[in-house]
Design a protein around this motif. Structure first.
Motif, PDB file in Angstrom:
ATOM      1  N   ARG A 111       1.186  -1.232   0.112  1.00  0.00           N
ATOM      2  CA  ARG A 111      -0.158   0.382  -0.012  1.00  0.00           C
ATOM      3  C   ARG A 111       0.348   1.282  -0.266  1.00  0.00           C
ATOM      4  O   ARG A 111       0.683   2.346   0.007  1.00  0.00           O
ATOM      5  CB  ARG A 111      -0.527   0.101   0.829  1.00  0.00           C
ATOM      6  CG  ARG A 111      -0.598   0.050   2.618  1.00  0.00           C
ATOM      7  CD  ARG A 111      -0.926  -0.572   3.585  1.00  0.00           C
ATOM      8  NE  ARG A 111      -2.299   0.702   3.394  1.00  0.00           N
ATOM      9  CZ  ARG A 111      -3.183   0.586   4.866  1.00  0.00           C
ATOM     10  NH1 ARG A 111      -3.375  -0.715   5.527  1.00  0.00           N
ATOM     11  NH2 ARG A 111      -3.982   1.482   4.982  1.00  0.00           N
ATOM     12  N   LEU A 112       2.661   1.339   0.119  1.00  0.00           N
ATOM     13  CA  LEU A 112       3.181   2.511   0.137  1.00  0.00           C
ATOM     14  C   LEU A 112       3.008   3.361  -1.448  1.00  0.00           C
ATOM     15  O   LEU A 112       2.756   2.364  -2.344  1.00  0.00           O
ATOM     16  CB  LEU A 112       3.982   2.155   0.777  1.00  0.00           C
ATOM     17  CG  LEU A 112       4.609   1.690   2.208  1.00  0.00           C
ATOM     18  CD1 LEU A 112       5.608   1.386   2.278  1.00  0.00           C
ATOM     19  CD2 LEU A 112       4.252   2.612   3.073  1.00  0.00           C
ATOM     20  N   ARG A 113       3.200   4.149  -1.704  1.00  0.00           N
ATOM     21  CA  ARG A 113       3.749   4.660  -2.312  1.00  0.00           C
ATOM     22  C   ARG A 113       4.607   4.679  -3.246  1.00  0.00           C
ATOM     23  O   ARG A 113       5.961   4.368  -2.046  1.00  0.00           O
ATOM     24  CB  ARG A 113       3.870   6.460  -2.228  1.00  0.00           C
ATOM     25  CG  ARG A 113       2.738   7.023  -1.916  1.00  0.00           C
ATOM     26  CD  ARG A 113       2.387   8.302  -1.657  1.00  0.00           C
ATOM     27  NE  ARG A 113       2.496   9.288  -2.909  1.00  0.00           N
ATOM     28  CZ  ARG A 113       3.413  10.958  -2.666  1.00  0.00           C
ATOM     29  NH1 ARG A 113       2.772  11.168  -1.442  1.00  0.00           N
ATOM     30  NH2 ARG A 113       3.339  11.083  -3.538  1.00  0.00           N
ATOM     31  N   PRO A 114       5.331   4.101  -3.902  1.00  0.00           N
ATOM     32  CA  PRO A 114       5.949   3.601  -4.967  1.00  0.00           C
ATOM     33  C   PRO A 114       7.385   4.292  -5.116  1.00  0.00           C
ATOM     34  O   PRO A 114       8.754   3.800  -5.407  1.00  0.00           O
ATOM     35  CB  PRO A 114       5.903   3.072  -5.757  1.00  0.00           C
ATOM     36  CG  PRO A 114       4.589   4.077  -6.493  1.00  0.00           C
ATOM     37  CD  PRO A 114       3.814   4.035  -5.677  1.00  0.00           C
ATOM     38  N   ILE A 115       7.509   6.414  -4.897  1.00  0.00           N
ATOM     39  CA  ILE A 115       7.725   7.228  -5.128  1.00  0.00           C
ATOM     40  C   ILE A 115       8.445   8.028  -3.878  1.00  0.00           C
ATOM     41  O   ILE A 115       7.589   8.218  -3.344  1.00  0.00           O
ATOM     42  CB  ILE A 115       7.328   7.807  -6.473  1.00  0.00           C
ATOM     43  CG1 ILE A 115       7.321   7.403  -7.483  1.00  0.00           C
ATOM     44  CG2 ILE A 115       8.836   8.878  -6.787  1.00  0.00           C
ATOM     45  CD1 ILE A 115       7.185   7.704  -9.095  1.00  0.00           C
ATOM     46  N   ASN A 116       9.240   8.732  -3.819  1.00  0.00           N
ATOM     47  CA  ASN A 116       9.226   9.257  -2.957  1.00  0.00           C
ATOM     48  C   ASN A 116       9.121   8.762  -0.880  1.00  0.00           C
ATOM     49  O   ASN A 116       8.995   9.252  -0.576  1.00  0.00           O
ATOM     50  CB  ASN A 116       9.148  10.933  -3.022  1.00  0.00           C
ATOM     51  CG  ASN A 116       9.216  11.542  -4.007  1.00  0.00           C
ATOM     52  OD1 ASN A 116      10.581  11.190  -4.158  1.00  0.00           O
ATOM     53  ND2 ASN A 116       8.980  11.889  -4.891  1.00  0.00           N
ATOM     54  N   THR A 117       8.846   6.953  -1.233  1.00  0.00           N
ATOM     55  CA  THR A 117       9.094   6.816   0.379  1.00  0.00           C
ATOM     56  C   THR A 117      10.598   6.384   0.519  1.00  0.00           C
ATOM     57  O   THR A 117      10.803   5.520   0.063  1.00  0.00           O
ATOM     58  CB  THR A 117       7.620   5.691   0.158  1.00  0.00           C
ATOM     59  OG1 THR A 117       6.550   6.476  -0.742  1.00  0.00           O
ATOM     60  CG2 THR A 117       7.926   5.226   1.439  1.00  0.00           C
ATOM     61  N   TYR A 118      10.059   6.102   2.071  1.00  0.00           N
ATOM     62  CA  TYR A 118      12.040   5.308   2.311  1.00  0.00           C
ATOM     63  C   TYR A 118      12.192   5.201   3.052  1.00  0.00           C
ATOM     64  O   TYR A 118      10.876   5.822   4.273  1.00  0.00           O
ATOM     65  CB  TYR A 118      13.198   6.513   1.725  1.00  0.00           C
ATOM     66  CG  TYR A 118      13.149   7.515   2.186  1.00  0.00           C
ATOM     67  CD1 TYR A 118      13.137   7.802   3.818  1.00  0.00           C
ATOM     68  CD2 TYR A 118      12.651   8.403   1.685  1.00  0.00           C
ATOM     69  CE1 TYR A 118      13.194   9.180   4.516  1.00  0.00           C
ATOM     70  CE2 TYR A 118      12.637   9.976   2.082  1.00  0.00           C
ATOM     71  CZ  TYR A 118      13.387  10.095   3.568  1.00  0.00           C
ATOM     72  OH  TYR A 118      13.328  11.144   3.722  1.00  0.00           O
ATOM     73  N   VAL A 119      12.746   4.261   4.553  1.00  0.00           N
ATOM     74  CA  VAL A 119      12.662   3.752   5.727  1.00  0.00           C
ATOM     75  C   VAL A 119      13.538   5.066   6.583  1.00  0.00           C
ATOM     76  O   VAL A 119      14.670   5.193   6.040  1.00  0.00           O
ATOM     77  CB  VAL A 119      13.887   2.820   5.703  1.00  0.00           C
ATOM     78  CG1 VAL A 119      13.790   1.855   7.070  1.00  0.00           C
ATOM     79  CG2 VAL A 119      13.007   1.373   5.105  1.00  0.00           C
ATOM     80  N   GLU A 120      12.851   5.240   7.199  1.00  0.00           N
ATOM     81  CA  GLU A 120      13.453   6.090   8.493  1.00  0.00           C
ATOM     82  C   GLU A 120      13.649   5.741   9.745  1.00  0.00           C
ATOM     83  O   GLU A 120      14.915   6.245  10.350  1.00  0.00           O
ATOM     84  CB  GLU A 120      12.084   6.923   9.010  1.00  0.00           C
ATOM     85  CG  GLU A 120      11.963   8.320   7.561  1.00  0.00           C
ATOM     86  CD  GLU A 120      11.821   9.770   8.538  1.00  0.00           C
ATOM     87  OE1 GLU A 120      10.807   9.234   9.687  1.00  0.00           O
ATOM     88  OE2 GLU A 120      11.108  10.720   7.438  1.00  0.00           O
ATOM     89  N   GLU A 121      13.135   4.592  10.381  1.00  0.00           N
ATOM     90  CA  GLU A 121      13.111   4.599  11.493  1.00  0.00           C
ATOM     91  C   GLU A 121      13.103   1.980  10.912  1.00  0.00           C
ATOM     92  O   GLU A 121      12.155   1.745  11.099  1.00  0.00           O
ATOM     93  CB  GLU A 121      12.949   4.410  12.386  1.00  0.00           C
ATOM     94  CG  GLU A 121      13.420   5.506  13.120  1.00  0.00           C
ATOM     95  CD  GLU A 121      15.757   5.590  13.725  1.00  0.00           C
ATOM     96  OE1 GLU A 121      15.656   4.950  14.329  1.00  0.00           O
ATOM     97  OE2 GLU A 121      16.085   6.353  13.110  1.00  0.00           O
ATOM     98  N   MET A 122      13.991   1.804  11.968  1.00  0.00           N
ATOM     99  CA  MET A 122      13.717   0.510  12.501  1.00  0.00           C
ATOM    100  C   MET A 122      14.441  -0.121  13.771  1.00  0.00           C
ATOM    101  O   MET A 122      15.277   0.336  14.246  1.00  0.00           O
ATOM    102  CB  MET A 122      14.653  -0.659  11.187  1.00  0.00           C
ATOM    103  CG  MET A 122      14.121  -0.320   9.899  1.00  0.00           C
ATOM    104  SD  MET A 122      14.831  -1.033   8.977  1.00  0.00           S
ATOM    105  CE  MET A 122      16.653  -0.100   9.094  1.00  0.00           C
TER     106      MET A 122
END
Length: 763
Positions: free
Chosen positions: A164-175
């Motif tokens: 369901r995430l947008r394919p562009i400009n979406t990245y991992v921030e924290e884990m």
């Protein structure tokens, strides 16, 4: 080629020759490679040998050559030598003292390196920057950019993202991972997800967590997952239960960017400071230099309780004892060692990502990321030489006059304003020196002056004062002992201890003297009144003796004569009765005159002329056919007692003129000048000179007039002759008779209107 070398107090060898300068340092007990640095002549010295070398009290090495003066400073920091310029590097522990470093280059490359003793080893290159690296409890490592990568047993495998995430400009921030091994991942535009058995679950508000996107994630040893948010919001989650914290719990540090939990000891850092979690509430810590606790995005807690912080001001080391003091006392201000640009630290700690910006590798070294690179140090060899600044008092000015600096200092009486200028020398970071001062004797405690190098005191009172000032460097360490200056402001005479008692004594004496004077005045007034009454009684006695009693006695003789048998009884009795009637009428007039002489002047303060007019009318007899009364000058307010005396003197003179002068004209003049003068003038037969001088035997009229004039300190003049008549003049000094030197305008107006009415024709 000549070479010069020496070893400084840190064990570092410096080698100089004509072509280059070289520094060699080896950290004992560390697996790190020797740090050998070479400096080209253009960077350091010219192509000549240094002429002088000096190590100052701060540990700096100063060298001079023909190009100028150069300074080298000790620092325990080492910068990791990356193969390309690093922009916002991400770091995470690896194995055997190594770490992973993910960098972004200006060329758009995103390599991941692993540190080795021999240098850096490339793990893999990516097309977009790694924003987060997380080492899981099972020893594997996760890397996050626009995708999610898992490194296990040397194999790097890509993991699919939530669909369901947008394919562009979406990245991992924290884990982070929970104790069941599930991975909790924050995406910048997708929020919080949990990866469990290759299945993604969206974490929404039903979990109890805030709806905001987490900034930082951290899992402690008890299995709690901590989430930091913006606006001072923090959440703790375990086994489906969530605890939320915020400003109402004492959490007020803005964006939360760092969390460290060890054995239940919780530390949270953020945009505006550092807080400690204790018994359900957060307690904010204060530092001598508040900038040391700004923008904290990395916290490392050492086994001994020390904290290492990575923030906007640099790397800060705070010892455990300082932390305990601050926890026990909220007013305590922390001190610590700070490593900044002067120590070789470039850039500043990232504020959003990648986080965390501070980690500890398995060999004990501490690693810090900044916007300009990665730096490390060995905490066991990171004791930075501390310099406790010594403050020097440069000048003292008292009420604008410069004083000679010295202790003790005596200041002149009347001094109230003092200005003191001071400074401290710090060759490393002059701008980091902060001051505080206090003035003992003025009731003030330590006052923080920050970078201000002077203080002014206003409205100081006489007395002894001790001025103390001390300084702190960027580590927040105050001077070993304050610089002191004792001074004494001498008192003016009215500021001495004996002045107020003396004034009080003088005031009491004045009050006592005024009381005594008032008592004496009252007593004198009573005596005067008694003497006046006695004189009046004496005068009345004279009057009764000279006139009334003689007339009564003569009347008695006439009655006695009429009672005798006589042949001419009827005729003699008629004559005697006629004579008796005349004498009784005379006695009536004489009694009335005596009563009128006892009458005081009217209570009106300016009616002496009216009283004298009344006296003329009352004393008038048929023998004097004409009388005149004149007043000259402006009437003035008179003392009642003196006015009554003047009235009685004038009444006696007027009565005598009517009774004895046989005059046809009587003139009375009342003159207001500097003094008060009254004249009674008749054109009668005059007074015998002996009588005028000594009085008549058995009569006391003239004697009484003289006594009254003497009583009011006036002057009595009698001029008499048988041809011109008699003139009696009484003059009383103005200072005795008048109440005021001048009349007020209202009184003058009243007098003028009264005269105007008197001079107007009567209907």
């Amino acid at each position: 080629m000549s070479t010069v070398s020496f070893i400084d107090k840190t064990g570092t060898m410096w080698v100089f020759n004509m072509n280059k300068t070289m520094r060699l340092s080896i950290d004992e007990g560390s697996n790190a490679e020797p740090d050998v640095r070479q400096f080209r002549p253009i960077q350091t010295f010219g192509r000549v040998m240094p002429r002088s070398i000096l190590v100052d009290h701060e540990g700096h090495i100063w060298m001079a050559d023909t190009d100028g003066l150069h300074r080298f400073s000790y620092t325990p920091l080492r910068q990791l030598r990356l193969k390309s310029q690093a922009i916002f590097p991400a770091i995470a522990p690896s194995v055997k003292g190594a770490i992973y470093v993910a960098v972004s280059t200006p060329q758009g490359l995103a390599p991941i390196y692993q540190t080795k003793r021999s240098g850096l080893e490339l793990v893999r290159g990516f097309g977009d920057a790694i924003q987060c690296i997380y080492k899981a409890p099972d020893g594997s490592t996760w890397f996050g950019n626009s995708s999610l990568w898992h490194l296990r047993d040397g194999k790097l495998v890509q993991t699919f993202r939530p669909s369901r995430l947008r394919p562009i400009n979406t990245y991992v921030e924290e884990m982070t991972a929970d104790r069941q091994g599930n991975l909790w991942v924050t995406f910048n535009q997708g929020g919080l997800y949990r990866l469990s058995n290759d299945s993604w679950t969206r974490i929404d508000e039903s979990s109890g967590l805030p709806s905001r996107v987490p900034v930082i994630e951290y899992t402690d040893d008890d299995g709690y997952i901590w989430f930091g948010f913006t606006k001072s919001r923090l959440a703790r989650f375990r086994d489906g239960k969530t605890d939320n914290f915020g400003p109402s719990d004492g959490l007020d540090i803005g964006i939360i960017t760092a969390i460290q939990v060890s054995k239940g000891d919780v530390w949270v850092g953020g945009e505006l400071g550092l807080v400690h979690f204790d018994h359900g509430r957060f307690h904010r810590l204060n530092a001598v230099n508040p900038e040391n606790l700004r923008g904290i995005s990395g916290i490392i807690r050492m086994p001994n309780g020390d904290l290492w912080l990575n923030g906007l001001s640099g790397i800060v080391h705070i010892q455990a004892k300082e932390l305990q003091l601050s926890i026990a006392d909220n007013t305590h201000r922390l001190t610590g060692q700070r490593f900044s640009r002067e120590d070789g630290l470039f850039g500043y700690a990232p504020q959003i990502a990648p986080l965390p910006s501070a980690i500890q590798s398995s060999d004990g070294r501490l690693w810090f990321s900044t916007t300009k690179g990665v730096f490390w140090l060995d905490p066991s060899h990171a004791v930075k030489p501390t310099f406790k600044p010594l403050v020097n008092i440069r000048s003292i000015t008292a009420d604008g006059k410069r004083q000679t600096v010295g202790s003790p200092l005596l200041l002149a009486a009347g001094t109230s304003n003092v200005r003191i200028e001071y400074d401290a020398v710090n060759l490393s970071e002059p701008e980091s020196v902060h001051y505080r001062y206090k003035l003992q004797g003025n009731g003030a405690d330590w006052q923080n002056a920050d970078e201000l190098t002077f203080v002014s005191y206003l409205n100081l009172h006489p007395g002894a004062y001790t001025f103390q000032v001390e300084a702190t460097d960027n580590n927040g360490i105050w001077s070993e002992s304050p610089t002191s200056l004792t001074m004494r402001i001498l008192p003016a005479f009215y500021q001495t201890w004996w002045f107020l008692p003396l004034v009080a004594l003088v005031a009491l004496l004045c009050i006592y003297s005024a009381f005594r004077i008032r008592i004496e005045q009252n007593a004198k007034q009573v005596r005067v009144q008694y003497a006046t009454q006695l004189m009046e009684r004496t005068r009345v006695a004279r009057e009764l003796h000279d006139t009334f009693m003689q007339t009564v006695q003569a009347s008695k003789l006439a009655v006695d004569e009429a009672r005798k048998p006589s042949t001419t009884l009827a005729m003699n009795r008629a004559l005697d009765l006629e004579q008796l009637s005349g004498w009784l009428g005379q006695a009536t007039e004489e009694g009335r005159a005596a009563l009128n002489s006892l009458r005081a002047a009217s209570a009106d303060e300016c009616d002496l002329p009216e009283a004298l007019r009344r006296a003329i009318e009352e004393c008038k007899m048929q023998r004097i056919t004409k009388s005149t009364f004149a007043v000259t000058g402006d009437m003035r307010e008179t003392h009642p007692a003196v006015r009554d005396e003047i009235y009685r003197i004038a009444y006696e003179a007027i009565s005598n003129a009517y009774a004895h002068s046989k005059a046809s004209h009587l003139r009375v003049r009342l003159m207001y000048t500097h003094d008060l003068t009254i004249s009674i003038i008749d054109d009668g037969i005059g007074i015998d000179p002996m009588v005028a001088e000594k009085g008549k035997d058995g009569h006391f009229g003239l004697q009484g007039m003289r006594e009254r004039v003497a009583h009011i300190k006036g002057k009595l003049t009698i001029a008499s002759s048988s041809q011109t008549g008699t003139e009696i003049t009484v003059s009383v000094p103005g200072r005795i008779v008048f109440r005021e030197a001048t009349l007020n305008q209202w009184t003058k107006l009243q007098i003028f209107l009264k005269k105007l009415r008197e001079s107007s024709p009567q209907d």
